[in-house]
Write a protein that holds these residues in place. Structure first.
Motif, PDB file in Angstrom:
ATOM      1  N   PRO A   1       0.887  -1.337  -0.190  1.00 53.49           N
ATOM      2  CA  PRO A   1      -0.043   0.072   0.013  1.00 53.49           C
ATOM      3  C   PRO A   1       0.768   1.280   0.060  1.00 53.49           C
TER       4      PRO A   1
ATOM      5  N   SER B   1       2.745   4.568   1.262  1.00 52.88           N
ATOM      6  CA  SER B   1       3.290   4.953   2.433  1.00 52.88           C
ATOM      7  C   SER B   1       4.442   5.945   2.152  1.00 52.88           C
TER       8      SER B   1
ATOM      9  N   ALA C   1       5.005   0.976  -3.667  1.00 49.89           N
ATOM     10  CA  ALA C   1       3.715   0.640  -4.219  1.00 49.89           C
ATOM     11  C   ALA C   1       3.693   0.324  -5.498  1.00 49.89           C
TER      12      ALA C   1
ATOM     13  N   ASP D   1       5.032   3.643   7.199  1.00 50.12           N
ATOM     14  CA  ASP D   1       4.247   2.544   7.868  1.00 50.12           C
ATOM     15  C   ASP D   1       5.055   1.503   8.598  1.00 50.12           C
TER      16      ASP D   1
END
Length: 205
Positions: free
Chosen positions: A55, A57, A106, A143
């Motif tokens: 994802p 970050s 990502a 993250d």
């Protein structure tokens, strides 16, 4: 913003090379990647399978163990001429990430840039041209994960023939480009091109 839609005409702003101008010696020019490290020479024997994208970050730190790079990462925008901006010249150990684009790790193409030198001497990506296929680029993210990339190729492009589509186009996996000034050098106009390291995500820590 899609990488494809940026329309960047040249890679980096501010490729002056003040340190080289002051020294006036070809003996202090940064490393240049050999032809063996280009895509045309074929894939690396160390090529690893691509890992699943993460994802999004924000990146906070970048390391290249083989060349002792260990630098914080700041956000970058575009300069007035549409070229990718660079971190402040006074900070030799700062990398920048194009914050309107893909975050490292990502899906897509993350763009990272930094100075090759400044008035005080070599800067964060002075040794980028010394990388080889199979070397690692590690990016710490907000993250808590570290995205680990392998280098697929290192190429040098003249500013007038910079391949926007090849460098900036979106990828269908997690990829990274690390860019700095390089190529030929002129005392009047500075660096004549850019060094670009291409990589893809192979793991997460």
């Amino acid at each position: 913003m899609s990488n494809r839609s940026k329309g960047w005409g040249v890679a980096l702003a501010a490729c002056v090379g003040i340190w080289l101008v002051q020294n006036g010696s070809e003996d202090v020019t940064p490393p240049v990647p050999s032809a063996a490290q280009a895509f045309a020479a074929g894939p690396s024997v160390h090529t690893d399978a691509a890992a699943d994208p993460l994802p999004a970050s924000v990146p906070v730190r970048l390391r290249i163990p083989e060349t002792d790079v260990d630098a914080p990462v700041m956000g970058l925008g575009l300069a007035a001429d549409g070229s990718l901006d660079v971190p402040p010249a006074g900070n030799r150990n700062m990398a920048g990430w194009y914050e309107q684009g893909t975050t490292p790790g990502a899906e897509g193409t993350a763009i990272v840039a930094g100075h090759v030198d400044n008035a005080e001497g070599p800067a964060v990506f002075y040794t980028l041209g010394a990388l080889k296929k199979g070397h690692r680029i590690e990016v710490d993210r907000e993250d808590g994960r570290t995205a680990v990339f392998t280098v697929d190729a290192i190429e040098v492009y003249d500013n007038q023939n910079f391949p926007d589509e090849k460098v900036y186009a979106e990828a269908d996996r997690a990829e990274i480009r690390v860019i700095t000034c390089g190529g030929g050098f002129s005392k009047k106009s500075g660096y004549q091109g850019n060094v670009v390291a291409f990589g893809h995500l192979i793991g997460v820590r």
